[in-house]
Design a protein around this motif. Structure first.
Motif, PDB file in Angstrom:
ATOM      1  N   THR A 186     -97.870  61.661  23.842  1.00 43.96           N
ATOM      2  CA  THR A 186     -97.372  60.631  22.921  1.00 43.96           C
ATOM      3  C   THR A 186     -97.987  60.739  21.532  1.00 43.96           C
ATOM      4  O   THR A 186     -97.388  60.293  20.552  1.00 43.96           O
ATOM      5  CB  THR A 186     -97.661  59.234  23.488  1.00 43.96           C
ATOM      6  N   ASN A 187     -99.172  61.313  21.432  1.00 44.22           N
ATOM      7  CA  ASN A 187     -99.770  61.411  20.098  1.00 44.22           C
ATOM      8  C   ASN A 187     -99.827  62.856  19.585  1.00 44.22           C
ATOM      9  O   ASN A 187    -100.550  63.156  18.646  1.00 44.22           O
ATOM     10  CB  ASN A 187    -101.166  60.783  20.079  1.00 44.22           C
ATOM     11  N   TYR A 188     -99.040  63.726  20.210  1.00 45.83           N
ATOM     12  CA  TYR A 188     -98.966  65.106  19.708  1.00 45.83           C
ATOM     13  C   TYR A 188     -97.929  65.192  18.590  1.00 45.83           C
ATOM     14  O   TYR A 188     -96.812  64.678  18.704  1.00 45.83           O
ATOM     15  CB  TYR A 188     -98.590  66.070  20.836  1.00 45.83           C
ATOM     16  N   ILE A 189     -98.302  65.819  17.494  1.00 42.70           N
ATOM     17  CA  ILE A 189     -97.396  65.989  16.347  1.00 42.70           C
ATOM     18  C   ILE A 189     -97.273  67.480  16.054  1.00 42.70           C
ATOM     19  O   ILE A 189     -98.276  68.153  15.795  1.00 42.70           O
ATOM     20  CB  ILE A 189     -97.929  65.255  15.106  1.00 42.70           C
ATOM     21  N   SER A 190     -96.057  67.981  16.089  1.00 41.52           N
ATOM     22  CA  SER A 190     -95.833  69.408  15.839  1.00 41.52           C
ATOM     23  C   SER A 190     -95.987  69.712  14.353  1.00 41.52           C
ATOM     24  O   SER A 190     -95.966  68.811  13.508  1.00 41.52           O
ATOM     25  CB  SER A 190     -94.440  69.808  16.317  1.00 41.52           C
ATOM     26  N   GLU A 191     -96.117  70.985  14.051  1.00 43.10           N
ATOM     27  CA  GLU A 191     -96.264  71.401  12.660  1.00 43.10           C
ATOM     28  C   GLU A 191     -95.015  71.056  11.849  1.00 43.10           C
ATOM     29  O   GLU A 191     -95.099  70.651  10.689  1.00 43.10           O
ATOM     30  CB  GLU A 191     -96.538  72.901  12.596  1.00 43.10           C
ATOM     31  N   ASP A 196     -92.426  67.546   7.680  1.00 45.11           N
ATOM     32  CA  ASP A 196     -91.448  66.527   7.292  1.00 45.11           C
ATOM     33  C   ASP A 196     -92.140  65.290   6.741  1.00 45.11           C
ATOM     34  O   ASP A 196     -91.704  64.691   5.755  1.00 45.11           O
ATOM     35  CB  ASP A 196     -90.579  66.150   8.488  1.00 45.11           C
ATOM     36  N   TYR A 197     -93.241  64.885   7.405  1.00 44.17           N
ATOM     37  CA  TYR A 197     -94.008  63.738   6.914  1.00 44.17           C
ATOM     38  C   TYR A 197     -94.527  64.001   5.503  1.00 44.17           C
ATOM     39  O   TYR A 197     -94.462  63.146   4.620  1.00 44.17           O
ATOM     40  CB  TYR A 197     -95.188  63.446   7.843  1.00 44.17           C
TER      41      TYR A 197
END
Length: 225
Positions: A186-191, A196-197
């Motif tokens: 749930t707290n994994y963010i891909s590159e 995009d962020y």
């Protein structure tokens, strides 16, 4: 039964009972206490009692000379004690009266368990507990004391600070650990998402038209039909 009197008379009774196959034990005492034979000590004893300041009784204390609770008046207690050493010990009656007044736990202080055994004999058919704090002089007295304390606690007595050798309790400081973060999906963010962020934060927060050319073509064809 305990007999007291002049030495010669007691020895005669002792031998007579032995001949009749009774179990007789000579008590190792220095005088015939609780008889008129210690009358010579009664006057100085009485004088010493009168010099002590007594207070009104808070809890019932039983006299083995009367087998009853002492009066509540301080002066009455003092006066009764003045002749205490001249009176016979009425131990059986005393224990029975304590039981009759609600006493159910009997604790013996001092070496051995003679009084505990007497209580067990007197109240043999009743519900009670009799515990000696040092029941066997051949065993570790400290261990026996601690075992007796455990028994009394089990019986429900709110005993506290009963160990004079106990070290004071030390508060153990809590070890505060660094911030812990649970890792899961749930707290994994891909590159790609991170990019995009980043782009969103740097483009002035403009909303882009994400409709593709394929979507436009499909929309136009629908209009034509």
């Amino acid at each position: 039964m305990v007999l007291a009197g002049p030495t010669e008379a007691i020895l005669k009774v002792h031998d007579s009972l032995k001949e009749k196959k009774y179990t007789v034990i000579k008590l190792p005492v220095s005088a015939a206490f609780h008889t008129p034979l210690v009358g010579h000590a009664q006057k100085p004893f009485s004088k010493a009692i009168r010099e002590v300041k007594f207070k009104k009784a808070i809890i019932p204390v039983y006299s083995n000379a009367t087998a009853k609770a002492y009066p509540t008046s301080a002066r009455a207690i003092q006066k009764q004690l003045e002749t205490h050493i001249l009176n016979s010990v009425r131990f059986r009656e005393e224990i029975e009266n304590i039981y009759g007044d609600g006493g159910r736990i009997f604790i013996e202080f001092g070496p051995k368990n003679v009084l505990t055994k007497l209580v067990e004999n007197i109240l043999s058919e009743k519900d009670f507990s009799a515990i000696a704090l040092n029941e066997n002089p051949k065993k570790d007295s400290d261990l026996l004391y601690r075992e007796a304390i455990v028994k009394l606690c089990v019986l429900g007595l709110p005993l506290q600070n009963h160990d004079p050798y106990a070290l004071p309790n030390k508060e153990i400081p809590e070890n505060k650990s660094a911030l812990s973060v649970r890792l899961n999906g749930t707290n994994y963010i891909s590159e790609a998402t991170k990019n995009d962020y980043e782009n969103t934060l740097n483009d002035g927060f403009k909303v882009k038209n994400l409709v593709t050319s394929e979507s436009k073509s499909e929309s136009n064809s629908n209009k034509g039909s």
